[in-house]
Write an enzyme that holds these catalytic residues in place. Sequence first.
Site, PDB file in Angstrom:
ATOM      1  N   SER A 153      -1.847  -7.965  -0.096  1.00  0.00           N
ATOM      2  CA  SER A 153      -1.755  -6.559   0.291  1.00  0.00           C
ATOM      3  C   SER A 153      -0.345  -6.060   0.035  1.00  0.00           C
ATOM      4  O   SER A 153       0.619  -6.821   0.129  1.00  0.00           O
ATOM      5  CB  SER A 153      -2.129  -6.366   1.755  1.00  0.00           C
ATOM      6  OG  SER A 153      -1.253  -7.098   2.595  1.00  0.00           O
ATOM      7  N   TYR A 170      -6.406  -6.647  -2.163  1.00  0.00           N
ATOM      8  CA  TYR A 170      -7.586  -7.338  -2.682  1.00  0.00           C
ATOM      9  C   TYR A 170      -7.780  -8.601  -1.858  1.00  0.00           C
ATOM     10  O   TYR A 170      -6.810  -9.301  -1.542  1.00  0.00           O
ATOM     11  CB  TYR A 170      -7.451  -7.636  -4.180  1.00  0.00           C
ATOM     12  CG  TYR A 170      -7.482  -6.355  -4.982  1.00  0.00           C
ATOM     13  CD1 TYR A 170      -8.680  -5.663  -5.163  1.00  0.00           C
ATOM     14  CD2 TYR A 170      -6.311  -5.808  -5.496  1.00  0.00           C
ATOM     15  CE1 TYR A 170      -8.706  -4.456  -5.846  1.00  0.00           C
ATOM     16  CE2 TYR A 170      -6.335  -4.601  -6.185  1.00  0.00           C
ATOM     17  CZ  TYR A 170      -7.540  -3.935  -6.349  1.00  0.00           C
ATOM     18  OH  TYR A 170      -7.564  -2.734  -7.009  1.00  0.00           O
ATOM     19  N   HIS A 189      -0.546   1.932  -2.049  1.00  0.00           N
ATOM     20  CA  HIS A 189      -1.104   0.808  -1.293  1.00  0.00           C
ATOM     21  C   HIS A 189      -2.087   0.058  -2.183  1.00  0.00           C
ATOM     22  O   HIS A 189      -2.810   0.657  -2.980  1.00  0.00           O
ATOM     23  CB  HIS A 189      -1.826   1.331  -0.050  1.00  0.00           C
ATOM     24  CG  HIS A 189      -2.811   0.367   0.539  1.00  0.00           C
ATOM     25  ND1 HIS A 189      -4.176   0.497   0.374  1.00  0.00           N
ATOM     26  CD2 HIS A 189      -2.628  -0.745   1.293  1.00  0.00           C
ATOM     27  CE1 HIS A 189      -4.785  -0.490   1.008  1.00  0.00           C
ATOM     28  NE2 HIS A 189      -3.880  -1.258   1.560  1.00  0.00           N
ATOM     29  N   HIS A 247       7.094   2.157   0.009  1.00  0.00           N
ATOM     30  CA  HIS A 247       7.623   3.438   0.469  1.00  0.00           C
ATOM     31  C   HIS A 247       8.878   3.760  -0.345  1.00  0.00           C
ATOM     32  O   HIS A 247       9.970   3.272  -0.041  1.00  0.00           O
ATOM     33  CB  HIS A 247       7.947   3.376   1.959  1.00  0.00           C
ATOM     34  CG  HIS A 247       6.737   3.214   2.825  1.00  0.00           C
ATOM     35  ND1 HIS A 247       5.820   4.224   3.003  1.00  0.00           N
ATOM     36  CD2 HIS A 247       6.290   2.157   3.552  1.00  0.00           C
ATOM     37  CE1 HIS A 247       4.857   3.802   3.814  1.00  0.00           C
ATOM     38  NE2 HIS A 247       5.114   2.559   4.147  1.00  0.00           N
TER      39      HIS A 247
END
Length: 338
Positions: free
Chosen positions: A104, A121, A118, A108
């Site tokens: 993941s 998987y 974002h 930012h």
Amino acid sequence: MTVATSASTAVPSDSRQRVATFLKDLQDQICQGLEAADGGAQFQEDTWQRPEGGGGRSRVMKNGQLLEQGGVNFSEVWGEQLPPSILAQRPEAAGYGFYATGTSMVLHPRNPYVPTVHLNYRYFEAGPVWWFGGGADLTPYYPFAEDAKHFHQVHQAACDRHHREYYPVFKRWCDEYFYLKHRGETRGVGGIFFDYQDGSDRELYRGPNPDGEAARYSQRVGSIGSRSWEDLFAFIQSCGQAFLEAYLPIVERRRHLTYGDRERQFQLYRRGRYVEFNLVYDRGTIFGLQTNGRTESILMSLPPLVRWEYGYTPEPNSREAELYSTFLKPQDWVNWPV
């Protein structure tokens, strides 16, 4: 050697090793690409172990030229007690130990003209039950239609290599999933999102909203036939490997645009929506907290600085107002005229 499952498909005996290896390689690939793009800062790695079984490696970049903060995490956990969030969706997994692995990422950026992004998987097994899930989505602070179009086109191409109905269903599912009900707006311009893809001969949409646009479109498509474990593993590999192509050209177009305090303050305000979504709705956050995951890694998705403002409304006819009027609701970005 393969293992039979209730989905009338077969799982390779080395399924866990193969998926985990790919997801670690994906973490490496993304981190290397982002370090090269940043040109200075590097990811700091923090490995961790989960007492109940498993662990992971968290990589965070802070105070870079490109990223104010970003994290790319890999985790691989197992245990005997399934979390309530899983049992609610797949009650047939009750009574089995579980295995879950995933990569993941949340980035930012520093410049308000560069969108937050974002990716996730993941793969899950519990006895005879298995599935793949994941997706990627883009959250701009300032509206650039060509960026949304590019991000969607790259993911559409990755989907189309495997089935031409993947993108239309998973794009709608993404719009539905990344929606802040209490705000009446999407988190951004979306991308793709899918879950519970186990190859069984069912409709593609397997989410909680049977009356939504994703479900209605999926019902019109109907079953696309059974898919093998290998088919779905190849699909998530294509999606994961599409990320840098989808994101870095946007970064290069926007990172050097001049901005001032107005843009910075709006970025910080809109980051608040990211916090609200991740703490209230995000399935990965809930799963991690319910399974005693590593809190620092789970909450890595939160931005380093954020602000809230009571009763904010954008100035009429401003770029900020355009974000609200056009970019925070589902759109056909692939075919958007630019």
